[in-house]
Write an enzyme that holds these catalytic residues in place. Sequence first.
Site, short mmCIF file in Angstrom:
data_model
loop_
_atom_site.label_atom_id
_atom_site.label_comp_id
_atom_site.label_asym_id
_atom_site.label_seq_id
_atom_site.Cartn_x
_atom_site.Cartn_y
_atom_site.Cartn_z
N ARG A 54 55.03 -16.24 -32.53
CA ARG A 54 55.76 -15.40 -33.48
C ARG A 54 57.27 -15.50 -33.28
NH1 ARG A 54 52.69 -9.65 -33.88
NH2 ARG A 54 54.20 -9.47 -35.59
N LYS A 151 38.28 -16.34 -22.76
CA LYS A 151 37.71 -15.04 -22.42
C LYS A 151 38.81 -13.98 -22.46
CE LYS A 151 38.34 -14.72 -17.42
NZ LYS A 151 38.97 -13.41 -17.36
N HIS A 181 37.16 -21.42 -17.04
CA HIS A 181 37.80 -22.47 -16.24
C HIS A 181 37.10 -22.71 -14.91
CE1 HIS A 181 39.95 -18.99 -14.47
NE2 HIS A 181 40.06 -19.75 -13.40
N LYS A 185 36.03 -26.54 -12.31
CA LYS A 185 36.40 -26.83 -10.94
C LYS A 185 35.52 -27.94 -10.36
CE LYS A 185 38.34 -22.30 -9.83
NZ LYS A 185 39.69 -22.80 -9.50
N GLU A 219 40.69 -11.94 -5.16
CA GLU A 219 42.09 -12.21 -5.46
C GLU A 219 42.96 -11.34 -4.56
OE1 GLU A 219 42.74 -13.08 -9.96
OE2 GLU A 219 41.33 -11.41 -9.84
N ASP A 238 36.05 -8.46 -16.79
CA ASP A 238 37.01 -9.55 -16.61
C ASP A 238 36.45 -10.69 -15.78
OD1 ASP A 238 39.61 -10.71 -16.91
OD2 ASP A 238 40.10 -10.10 -14.87
N HIS A 243 32.74 -15.39 -15.11
CA HIS A 243 32.86 -16.29 -13.96
C HIS A 243 31.67 -16.19 -13.00
CE1 HIS A 243 36.74 -17.19 -15.41
NE2 HIS A 243 37.42 -16.24 -14.82
N LYS A 343 40.58 -7.29 -6.90
CA LYS A 343 42.00 -7.59 -6.78
C LYS A 343 42.55 -6.90 -5.53
CE LYS A 343 43.18 -8.61 -11.54
NZ LYS A 343 43.53 -10.00 -11.20
#
Length: 491
Positions: A54, A151, A181, A185, A219, A238, A243, A343
């Site tokens: 945009r 996703k 993704h 791997k 993570e 998420d 995954h 996380k």
Amino acid sequence: MTPSTAPAPSTLPLDLVIFGGAGDLSVRKLLPALYMAHLHNNLPAQTRIHALGRQPWDRTAFLAFIEDKVPGFIDATARTETTWQGFLQRLNYVSLDATRAGDFTSLGEALQAGSDRVYYLATAPSLFTTICEHLAGASLIDVRSRVVLEKPLGHDLASAKEINDSVGRHFLESQIFRIDHYLGKETVQNLMVLRFGNTIFEPLWRSPYIKSVQITVAESVGVGSRAGFYDSTGALRDMVQNHLLQLLCIVAMEPPVSLDPDAVRDEKLKVLRSLRPMTVAHVARDTVRGQYSAGASGGDKARGYLQEDNIPPDSTTETFVALRAHINNWRWANVPILLRTGKRMAERRSEIVIEFADLPYTIFPDAPRQPVNRLMIRLQPEEHVQLQMMAKEPGSGMRLRPVNLNLDLELAFSERRAEAYERLLMDVIKGRLTHFMRRDELEAAWTWVEPILDGWKQLNEKPKAYTAGTWGPAASSALMAREGSAWVEES
């Protein structure tokens, strides 16, 4: 127009169109991956990459933005000025508001005549329907077009079906690439070879020879700039719904009859449909929700989730999930499947741990009280496979110690190892669907996950706090202890 036949690989010019072309995913992953494909001559000669956004930029302003942002995500040793300038020649920018049908006329004018077209939707899923409708309205979809969907695909089963229906009105299933993704791997793809290209593990790859399966995607970072998105999503949507369940499918699937995309995805679908449904009682007993509080990460102070920018102070969104699942079939009967993600954990680590059964009886009185045999498949940050076995310590006596047989994939092969996004983008360009989710896979995953979300809502319990820089709430260790086991870092 709705296409009537599946796309086929061709030698025509290629237009790769990235909606959200100046966004975070494009800058950090997609454009660096495409540069590496360009560097190694893997892109068709007449490839144009169109970034859409945009911002009211012309091509010169966009290239200045790319020069500033993208090189930091490319290995410095792979970047030469000549190659970089050649890559920039492939780039174009189209200022476009995806919600305005009239803007798609300018996109059509930018595309090459008679080209193959890949539309990468690196946008919020709420825009997928609108984008596909406007592409069709501008006659920019044909039988060779492909669309890549990032996703998360929906926030529950109903919204996932709605997205699938709306995209499916304009693209055949064979033209839709739902990207995860993790499936790109190298180590994940090697897991297929480890299982089905060797005979050593298959006789033991079942109950009762396997005691448990652990899958961890940890993570060390917090929510960062994704706070607004993350607070409405949470760790289960998420990470687990896509995954972790995709990794579980590869671990647990039966041997496919071939590497044909549908043959592989048929077997993955069977795993998802065999997962034991979660009742509210199961959710209360077999799941742990967590939310990180202030602590330390990487030697620096880390804020708690509720202190992060753009997070409501009373948020109950989970940043950690651990759960126990079961697969209702003969191969995996009574084998607990332990899934964990979070996380602000102690370190960045993604791995699969296959814990084999305990010895029925030991003749070594001094044997350590720990799992005897484990197959540990590390996905990141490094990629390797380790088989833990017991060996005798040097010296007199018969003292045992666990040792690892190592397969370091980075050392075993001298060839360059493409990153996941580069590998998957090449699959899209070549029309290879094996490492992408089919519609029924996505909906089967949501069918299993949605009762967990509903169960949490009925239980109405806040997530358990865990200190940033640790491995999650103590309740996740208790979850393992009930199985007579422990997470790999605790044993």
